[in-house]
Enzyme design. Structure first.
Site, mmCIF file in Angstrom:
data_model
loop_
_atom_site.group_PDB
_atom_site.id
_atom_site.type_symbol
_atom_site.label_atom_id
_atom_site.label_comp_id
_atom_site.label_asym_id
_atom_site.label_seq_id
_atom_site.Cartn_x
_atom_site.Cartn_y
_atom_site.Cartn_z
ATOM 1 N N THR A 44 11.340 -37.314 81.889
ATOM 2 C CA THR A 44 12.699 -37.550 82.383
ATOM 3 C C THR A 44 12.886 -38.995 82.813
ATOM 4 O O THR A 44 13.881 -39.644 82.467
ATOM 5 C CB THR A 44 12.999 -36.628 83.583
ATOM 6 O OG1 THR A 44 12.782 -35.276 83.206
ATOM 7 C CG2 THR A 44 14.430 -36.800 84.058
ATOM 8 N N TYR A 107 19.877 -26.347 80.679
ATOM 9 C CA TYR A 107 21.234 -25.900 80.375
ATOM 10 C C TYR A 107 21.298 -24.455 79.891
ATOM 11 O O TYR A 107 22.193 -23.706 80.252
ATOM 12 C CB TYR A 107 21.921 -26.820 79.335
ATOM 13 C CG TYR A 107 23.386 -26.510 79.128
ATOM 14 C CD1 TYR A 107 24.334 -26.919 80.055
ATOM 15 C CD2 TYR A 107 23.822 -25.797 78.026
ATOM 16 C CE1 TYR A 107 25.674 -26.624 79.890
ATOM 17 C CE2 TYR A 107 25.155 -25.497 77.843
ATOM 18 C CZ TYR A 107 26.083 -25.918 78.780
ATOM 19 O OH TYR A 107 27.409 -25.616 78.611
ATOM 20 N N TYR A 133 6.529 -27.757 83.330
ATOM 21 C CA TYR A 133 7.260 -28.629 84.252
ATOM 22 C C TYR A 133 8.475 -27.881 84.783
ATOM 23 O O TYR A 133 9.392 -27.550 84.034
ATOM 24 C CB TYR A 133 7.669 -29.907 83.526
ATOM 25 C CG TYR A 133 8.439 -30.923 84.341
ATOM 26 C CD1 TYR A 133 8.473 -30.887 85.733
ATOM 27 C CD2 TYR A 133 9.126 -31.946 83.706
ATOM 28 C CE1 TYR A 133 9.168 -31.831 86.462
ATOM 29 C CE2 TYR A 133 9.831 -32.902 84.428
ATOM 30 C CZ TYR A 133 9.856 -32.838 85.802
ATOM 31 O OH TYR A 133 10.557 -33.773 86.529
ATOM 32 N N ARG A 138 17.225 -30.387 87.935
ATOM 33 C CA ARG A 138 17.674 -31.086 86.727
ATOM 34 C C ARG A 138 18.023 -30.115 85.603
ATOM 35 O O ARG A 138 18.854 -30.433 84.757
ATOM 36 C CB ARG A 138 16.575 -32.030 86.214
ATOM 37 C CG ARG A 138 16.129 -33.131 87.134
ATOM 38 C CD ARG A 138 17.024 -34.352 87.212
ATOM 39 N NE ARG A 138 17.350 -35.011 85.990
ATOM 40 C CZ ARG A 138 17.443 -36.354 85.871
ATOM 41 N NH1 ARG A 138 17.157 -37.141 86.879
ATOM 42 N NH2 ARG A 138 17.847 -36.897 84.758
ATOM 43 N N LYS A 161 3.557 -28.994 86.585
ATOM 44 C CA LYS A 161 4.178 -30.002 87.447
ATOM 45 C C LYS A 161 5.298 -29.277 88.182
ATOM 46 O O LYS A 161 6.309 -28.894 87.599
ATOM 47 C CB LYS A 161 4.740 -31.166 86.629
ATOM 48 C CG LYS A 161 5.460 -32.216 87.475
ATOM 49 C CD LYS A 161 6.086 -33.305 86.608
ATOM 50 C CE LYS A 161 6.865 -34.296 87.481
ATOM 51 N NZ LYS A 161 7.557 -35.334 86.655
ATOM 52 N N ILE A 203 2.704 -36.338 89.797
ATOM 53 C CA ILE A 203 3.322 -37.136 88.743
ATOM 54 C C ILE A 203 4.575 -37.724 89.360
ATOM 55 O O ILE A 203 5.533 -37.009 89.648
ATOM 56 C CB ILE A 203 3.642 -36.298 87.494
ATOM 57 C CG1 ILE A 203 2.346 -35.729 86.902
ATOM 58 C CG2 ILE A 203 4.374 -37.137 86.456
ATOM 59 C CD1 ILE A 203 2.559 -34.779 85.730
#
Length: 294
Positions: A44, A107, A133, A138, A161, A203
């Protein structure tokens, strides 16, 4: 397998928006020279959503080349369409990366059943270790610990993550997953406590501009040295918030430019450069972390 202080690397760009390959080389050396344990390319923070497939692969290839085996390199391979994620994964198979990081499909809001099917399908198209992740802020989907635990038994899904910032998730994952399954923080504000509580590393976005200090914080936490871990984290604390005052990577790219780490503050639409109203906030955070603005 993947432990320590990792950077979610920004992607330097020329004024025309093309990839600044020389700048990428400079960033890789900067991080290795400052103790960063590993590099995540084109996640990202690396603007994966706006680079083309060709650019994505080229960036990863260049990071692998420039790192030259000195640190592990992880490539982002996430997408909101499983077919696209598979295509990207197959394209990355020959780049020499040590791992891949796949964000939950954004989404679409898949169910736990859909997430399991998605990640297993992607992982089946490579032998390279895969890192899940979870960043619901987000993506709009929150991968639950039970789903992660089921995926952790798949042959080459090796870590998560976890970026919710909810430390109770870490404890639940430690209960549900085998000790060999890696637990990495994706939330800078809670990364210190995450590692002190038994996490394997982080991270980090903040690591882009303060790698030496971030490394000291991580190492102190690994050693159970709470006093120094908290002290280093306190120096970083304003960065933890100010680098997210606008959508990542807008603030961190501006900060990297101000520090002379990249030659242009270029970011791709639909993101735009940091608002001047936030310059002071980010500069104050950089000063608290004892970073010297050019």
């Amino acid at each position: 397998m993947f432990k320590g202080s990792y950077v979610a690397l920004i992607t330097p760009m020329n004024l025309d928006g093309s990839i600044d390959v020389e700048g990428l080389d400079k960033l890789v050396d900067f991080h290795i020279n400052n103790g960063t344990d590993g590099i995540v390319a084109v996640g990202t923070t690396g603007e994966s959503a706006t680079v083309t497939l060709t650019e994505h692969v080229r960036i990863v290839e260049q990071v692998v080349k420039f790192s030259n085996g000195r640190v592990p390199v992880i490539a982002g391979n996430g997408a909101n369409a499983t077919a696209h994620a598979i295509e990207l994964t197959q394209a990355l198979n020959g780049t020499g990366v040590d791992g891949m990081l796949g964000v939950t499909p954004y989404y679409n809001k898949p169910s736990p059943k859909g997430l399991i099917a998605h990640y297993k399908a992607v992982a089946s198209h490579t032998d390279i270790p895969q890192i899940l992740y979870n960043v619901p802020g987000r993506t709009g989907v929150d991968m639950q610990p039970e789903t992660i635990a089921e995926l952790s038994t798949f042959k080459n899904i090796v870590a998560i993550k976890e970026a919710t910032g909810d430390l109770s998730r870490l404890h639940k994952l430690k209960d549900l997953c085998d000790d060999s399954f890696g637990l990495l923080s994706g939330d800078d504000a809670t990364a210190c406590e995450f590692i002190l509580s038994g996490g394997d590393g982080a991270i980090s976005v903040v690591n882009n501009i303060a790698p030496s200090l971030y490394k000291k914080m991580c190492d102190s936490a690994f050693n159970g040295d709470k006093e120094h871990a908290y002290a280093f984290d306190n120096e970083l604390s304003l960065l933890h918030s100010s680098l997210f005052v606008e959508a990542n990577p807008i603030p961190v790219k501006w900060a990297a430019f101000e520090l002379g780490l990249i030659k242009n503050n270029t970011i791709r639409l639909p993101l735009t450069e940091l608002s001047s109203a936030n310059y002071g906030l980010v500069k104050e955070a950089m000063e608290k972390a004892q970073l010297e603005v050019k």
